[in-house]
Scaffold this motif. Structure first.
Motif, short mmCIF file in Angstrom:
data_model
loop_
_atom_site.label_atom_id
_atom_site.label_comp_id
_atom_site.label_asym_id
_atom_site.label_seq_id
_atom_site.Cartn_x
_atom_site.Cartn_y
_atom_site.Cartn_z
N ALA A 34 -68.93 -17.42 -19.93
CA ALA A 34 -67.63 -17.21 -19.27
C ALA A 34 -67.18 -15.76 -19.44
CB ALA A 34 -66.59 -18.17 -19.84
N LEU A 35 -67.36 -15.21 -20.64
CA LEU A 35 -67.00 -13.81 -20.88
C LEU A 35 -67.85 -12.88 -20.02
CD1 LEU A 35 -66.57 -13.81 -24.78
CD2 LEU A 35 -64.76 -13.44 -23.10
N ASN A 36 -69.14 -13.18 -19.92
CA ASN A 36 -70.03 -12.36 -19.09
C ASN A 36 -69.57 -12.34 -17.64
OD1 ASN A 36 -73.14 -13.24 -20.86
ND2 ASN A 36 -71.56 -11.73 -21.33
N ARG A 37 -69.02 -13.43 -17.16
CA ARG A 37 -68.60 -13.51 -15.77
C ARG A 37 -67.40 -12.62 -15.47
NH1 ARG A 37 -69.01 -19.62 -13.41
NH2 ARG A 37 -68.64 -18.45 -11.49
N VAL A 38 -66.68 -12.23 -16.51
CA VAL A 38 -65.55 -11.30 -16.30
C VAL A 38 -65.89 -9.91 -16.88
CG1 VAL A 38 -63.79 -13.10 -16.18
CG2 VAL A 38 -64.37 -12.11 -18.41
N GLY A 39 -67.17 -9.66 -17.07
CA GLY A 39 -67.62 -8.34 -17.48
C GLY A 39 -67.48 -8.02 -18.95
N ILE A 40 -67.41 -9.05 -19.80
CA ILE A 40 -67.28 -8.83 -21.25
C ILE A 40 -68.56 -9.30 -21.92
CG2 ILE A 40 -66.02 -9.47 -23.35
CD1 ILE A 40 -63.56 -9.93 -21.53
N ASP A 41 -69.19 -8.39 -22.65
CA ASP A 41 -70.41 -8.71 -23.39
C ASP A 41 -70.14 -8.46 -24.87
OD1 ASP A 41 -72.96 -9.35 -24.17
OD2 ASP A 41 -73.84 -7.42 -23.58
N SER A 42 -69.83 -9.50 -25.59
CA SER A 42 -69.42 -9.35 -26.99
C SER A 42 -69.98 -10.47 -27.83
CB SER A 42 -67.88 -9.36 -27.08
OG SER A 42 -67.45 -9.41 -28.43
N LYS A 43 -70.21 -10.17 -29.08
CA LYS A 43 -70.56 -11.21 -30.05
C LYS A 43 -69.36 -12.11 -30.28
CE LYS A 43 -72.28 -11.76 -34.80
NZ LYS A 43 -72.63 -11.06 -36.06
N ILE A 44 -69.61 -13.40 -30.39
CA ILE A 44 -68.53 -14.38 -30.62
C ILE A 44 -68.68 -14.94 -32.02
CG2 ILE A 44 -67.55 -16.57 -29.87
CD1 ILE A 44 -68.85 -15.88 -27.07
N VAL A 45 -67.62 -14.84 -32.81
CA VAL A 45 -67.65 -15.33 -34.19
C VAL A 45 -66.57 -16.39 -34.36
CG1 VAL A 45 -67.38 -14.71 -36.63
CG2 VAL A 45 -68.50 -13.12 -35.05
N ALA A 46 -66.93 -17.54 -34.94
CA ALA A 46 -65.99 -18.64 -35.15
C ALA A 46 -65.59 -18.75 -36.61
CB ALA A 46 -66.61 -19.95 -34.68
N SER A 47 -64.47 -19.43 -36.85
CA SER A 47 -64.02 -19.67 -38.23
C SER A 47 -65.01 -20.53 -38.99
CB SER A 47 -62.65 -20.34 -38.23
OG SER A 47 -62.75 -21.66 -37.70
N GLY A 48 -65.77 -21.33 -38.25
CA GLY A 48 -66.79 -22.19 -38.84
C GLY A 48 -67.53 -22.91 -37.73
N ARG A 49 -68.77 -23.32 -38.01
CA ARG A 49 -69.56 -24.03 -37.02
C ARG A 49 -69.25 -25.51 -37.08
NH1 ARG A 49 -75.43 -21.43 -38.71
NH2 ARG A 49 -74.85 -19.22 -38.48
N THR A 50 -69.14 -26.12 -35.91
CA THR A 50 -69.00 -27.58 -35.86
C THR A 50 -70.31 -28.16 -35.34
OG1 THR A 50 -67.94 -27.32 -33.69
CG2 THR A 50 -66.50 -27.65 -35.59
N ASP A 51 -70.65 -29.36 -35.85
CA ASP A 51 -71.92 -30.00 -35.50
C ASP A 51 -71.86 -30.64 -34.12
OD1 ASP A 51 -72.98 -29.32 -37.96
OD2 ASP A 51 -72.48 -31.24 -38.89
#
Length: 241
Positions: A34-51
């Motif tokens: 979704a970010l790529n579709r608006v021209g944003i290429d960034s690493k995404i970091v979460a508070s924690g991974r969910t299974d």
């Protein structure tokens, strides 16, 4: 600019949060596209991974955007158009460039939802259905989790972690309408820790285990149970900074 995003998602539609090599159906993967579709290429970091199968009502992530994206409301609307219906960006905030969604988090809270009822196919991906539970026994046992403990007997084998010690600030059982809710708030959780804790409590509620056995496993004296409660009743509900 660094952006802090508060998001919610239906985890039953994905193979967990974290991107994986063998599938593109992950929450992180969908947000990145979704970010790529608006021209944003960034690493995404979460508070924690969910299974796989685990939901979130207030997950926190961070990513970086170009400065020309100054209208965050417009950006949020664009992203939500691409992410609908399984993921929703609730809020976007500009934060300090050093902000880190995972490392800056002080506490994380989860809820686990149960119904004592016949399974309903329309809720099966969001609630765990059971036939019977002794809630008084669970209420007596659940508070044993509070405090700092070594949870190495309450984590999935193969987990990579420097320490298995975690501090649980709140561990309680309550009812809301026809829902039975387990609530856990801690400085962090190990892989599958909550689902293992909930499964143990369910077995106590079914008279299959006792709170004394729970205490022994919590003290790392003996393992009585390592099975997991189903993922679909679990929700990441709060991240505190």
């Amino acid at each position: 600019m660094r952006i802090k995003a508060v998001i919610s998602y239906d985890g039953s539609r994905f193979f967990g949060f974290q991107s994986q090599k063998h599938t593109n159906k992950t929450i992180q993967g969908y947000i990145k596209r979704a970010l790529n579709r608006v021209g944003i290429d960034s690493k995404i970091v979460a508070s924690g991974r969910t299974d796989t199968g685990v939901h979130a009502t207030n997950q926190v992530i961070h990513f970086d955007i170009p400065k020309h994206w100054s209208d965050l409301e417009k950006l949020k609307n664009y992203l939500n158009r691409y992410l609908f219906p399984s993921i929703k960006i609730k809020n976007l905030y500009i934060v300090n460039d050093n902000f880190h969604a995972r490392y800056w988090a002080k506490k994380r809270a989860y809820r686990y939802l149960i119904k004592i009822n016949e399974p309903n196919p329309f809720e099966a991906n969001y609630i765990t259905f059971l036939n019977h539970l002794n809630l008084n026994k669970i209420e007596e046992a659940i508070s044993l989790f509070e405090g700092e403990h070594d949870f190495k007997y309450f984590m999935k084998t193969g987990s990579e972690t420097k320490s298995s010690k975690r501090k649980i600030y709140k561990s309680k059982l309550y009812q809301y309408k026809d829902l039975i809710i387990f609530y856990f708030e801690a400085n962090g959780f190990l892989r599958s820790q909550i689902r293992m804790m909930v499964d143990f409590l369910i077995k106590i509620g079914k008279n299959e285990l006792t709170k004394y056995q729970l205490l022994e496993q919590l003290q790392c004296k003996e393992r009585y149970s390592t099975t997991l409660a189903p993922p679909y009743g679990l929700y990441l509900c709060k991240v505190i900074y």
